[in-house]
Design an enzyme around this catalytic site. Sequence first.
Site, short mmCIF file in Angstrom:
data_model
loop_
_atom_site.label_atom_id
_atom_site.label_comp_id
_atom_site.label_asym_id
_atom_site.label_seq_id
_atom_site.Cartn_x
_atom_site.Cartn_y
_atom_site.Cartn_z
N GLY A 247 1.17 -1.40 -0.10
CA GLY A 247 0.09 0.32 0.11
C GLY A 247 0.71 1.40 0.43
O GLY A 247 0.73 2.02 -0.32
N PHE A 248 1.96 1.74 0.76
CA PHE A 248 3.01 2.57 0.84
C PHE A 248 2.13 3.81 1.11
O PHE A 248 2.87 4.80 1.46
CB PHE A 248 3.38 2.40 -0.19
CG PHE A 248 4.30 0.69 -0.46
CD1 PHE A 248 4.74 -0.01 0.08
CD2 PHE A 248 3.76 0.65 -1.41
CE1 PHE A 248 5.27 -1.06 -0.22
CE2 PHE A 248 4.02 -0.47 -2.22
CZ PHE A 248 4.78 -1.62 -1.57
N THR A 476 4.31 -6.84 5.90
CA THR A 476 4.74 -5.91 6.46
C THR A 476 5.57 -7.12 7.88
O THR A 476 6.75 -6.50 8.69
CB THR A 476 4.96 -4.57 7.23
OG1 THR A 476 3.55 -4.67 7.97
CG2 THR A 476 4.71 -3.44 6.39
N GLN A 644 12.27 -4.94 6.83
CA GLN A 644 11.71 -3.57 6.60
C GLN A 644 12.65 -2.69 6.01
O GLN A 644 12.50 -1.69 4.75
CB GLN A 644 11.03 -3.18 8.25
CG GLN A 644 9.46 -3.74 7.58
CD GLN A 644 8.57 -3.51 6.19
OE1 GLN A 644 8.05 -1.85 6.67
NE2 GLN A 644 8.23 -3.60 6.02
N GLY A 708 7.23 1.97 15.57
CA GLY A 708 7.30 1.75 13.92
C GLY A 708 8.42 2.04 12.78
O GLY A 708 9.38 3.02 13.51
N GLU A 711 9.10 3.49 7.71
CA GLU A 711 9.51 4.28 6.95
C GLU A 711 11.03 4.99 7.19
O GLU A 711 11.22 5.03 6.78
CB GLU A 711 8.45 5.00 6.98
CG GLU A 711 6.61 5.24 6.55
CD GLU A 711 5.80 5.93 6.91
OE1 GLU A 711 4.94 6.41 6.46
OE2 GLU A 711 4.93 5.85 8.11
#
Length: 744
Positions: A247-248, A476, A644, A708, A711
């Site tokens: 999805g990003f 992920t 990731q 997280g 990113e």
Amino acid sequence: MSEAKQDAVVGRGMDRVDGRLKVTGMAPFTAEHKLPRLAQAVMVQSTIPKGKIAAIDTAAAAGMPGVRLVLTHRNALRLPKPKPPDAKDQPPPVKLNLLQDDVVNYNGQPIAVVVADTLEQAQAAARRVKVRYAPATGAQAALLDFRQAARHPHRPKDQPDRPNDSNRGNVAAGLKGAAATVDAVYTTPLENHNPMEPHATIAAWDGDSLTLYDSTQNVSGVKKSAARTFGIAPAQVRVICPFVGGGFGSKGTAWSHVMLAALAARQAGCPVKLALERTQMFAPVGARPMTEQHVQLGAAADGALAAVRHASLSSSAVQDEFVEPCTLLTRMLYQAAHAQTSQRLAVLNLGVPTYMRAPGESSGSFALESALDELAYSLKMDPLALRLRNYAESDPDKHLPWSGKALRECYRDAAARFGWSRRNPEARSMRAGEQLVGWGMATATYPANRQPAKASATLLADGTAVVRSGTHDLGTGTYTVMSQVAADALGLAVDKVRFELGDTTLPEAPVSGGSMSVASVGPAVQAACMAVRAKAIALAVADRDSPLYGADPAAVTVTQGWLAQGDGKRDVVAAVIARHGGQPLQADSQSAPGDEKKQYSMHSFGAVFVEVLVDPELGTIRVPRVVGAYHVGTVLNAKTAHSQLIGGVVWGLGMGLMEASELDPPSGRVVNANLADYHVPVNADIGEIDVSVVDVPDLTFNPLGARGIGEIGIVGVAAALANAVYHATGRRVRKLPVRLDDLI
């Protein structure tokens, strides 16, 4: 990755629990769900950037074999005026194009939907829909030129906790007294998300209740948007998404095609599937906006930053406003007494931009970290030493301490593994045979985000557990890491835990974006599992038939499904439940941030070093190796975390060398709207990627200590690459992507 504790599964490099389903083709993605009487829909898009639909002829399309419905603004159900969105909705909903009028705001806007028995019939009929436009002309013509729009920048609305402007000190005075300055403009292009699974939706009505199978990062957000769109209660909408094929950021929003599928299903009287074609991914489902960023730096002779000014202009849309927050990292990353930032919009007749992996930080770090490199050369100072000289011991913008920051350790670790100390500081001074060698580096950062989330845990009579939360797995590893968190909290083996997600009938969780799924859902899962574990212990110590009868509950441990105390007495969880009628034990939990962000500034950090080889005659650029080190709190799964971070680096290289959506100036249409012409990295483009983490938990941020990591891996990579290109060639490229024609 650090070695996990021997008695815990959190931290271990486990294989994905859903891996077998995926490699055998058994994982159901959105477009693969099968419903009785399912019809196929195809979206027809505008071919002008601004104007009105003067006429639309659907007669030929409607008469073709298998066609059930041709939906246009002339026959579409009139939808209720939507209520204002809840200010708590994250991300906020965008304005949709749902065939309610004849107005065209951008090229690629949905203007019709054809529904037929088969996909081939729907595609053939869609090609027979004839449209005549009344294009806007003269002073009202479409605005498609970024530079022209930049002449009249628009000041967007401030977002909560994210004002568009910031100012501390006196930047003009700081620049005037500086020993060295940089004054440069950096640009980044329009870029498009291209997940392997395109956007897709299946819609089915049962009376006034709607079920949506949607490829989304936000099942709860889609549910709210559908209820708002059709004027029904949220309880009448169910959204299902067990797997997402990437999805990003683009699937964090409920776009027009989702509601068009529901609209078509309602009017066709049958379930409808609407899956976007690859070319349709380049207008109506968001993109990373173009940016033009003016950076001014001033420093003393010893490298201490005296002043920083960062003014960002990003493209937005006539239809709706979106801000690419490029300057947020500039406000907090380095210590500077005088700093000023601003964010403005260049409004164009394009599709509405949206979040794209590391929104703001990806584009913003290219400008800031390139400017830092330029300043280092002006001062004749090592770029790493310059960053260390301006290391922020606390957040200079918010005047708060960090919840946890190990950036120095990241610099030290990555620089040592890269061999940075062997770098010749002079540009064009290093060679490998005939190739020019360049070494560049940059800092990475991304905010630690967290939102309220709910979870439930159930211990079954057979000693297994089911744990549920309405979150998402975008590839992920959410199924896996949440199973690990649950297993540790329950005292069970991972294969005894089944984690369920991707359904609005499950406890509500936030959007899987902003690198916050682990940080938000993990604590809720942990709390629910600890609560149901406590229930099992309470049953055992109150059970006269249990060896643990009368024991202190606080002294009872649970390991591999056994309840035990220090004297060797133990009991099996399944046996305890069986003696009490076999009724499952269940607990619900909600986890939410408190006042931590009022007391601390919370970010992840990293350092990235890039080597390039540049052919001096052809200008071609190769990247033989990248080294990165990151501080992201507790790592829940060493294997998926490594994946990731590597994935982020690969995307950063694509951003630095390849990615750009090319607009046709007269029409506003992306001309390279496919994966043949829109270039992304392939295996042959990627050399060695060596990433590590500084495994220090951030327990101030949440009970797991985990932030997280989706990113941060991309942040800084494009800048480090461009800095390496300068070191190799002596030519400073201030635009992305860096291409061979910039070096010849």
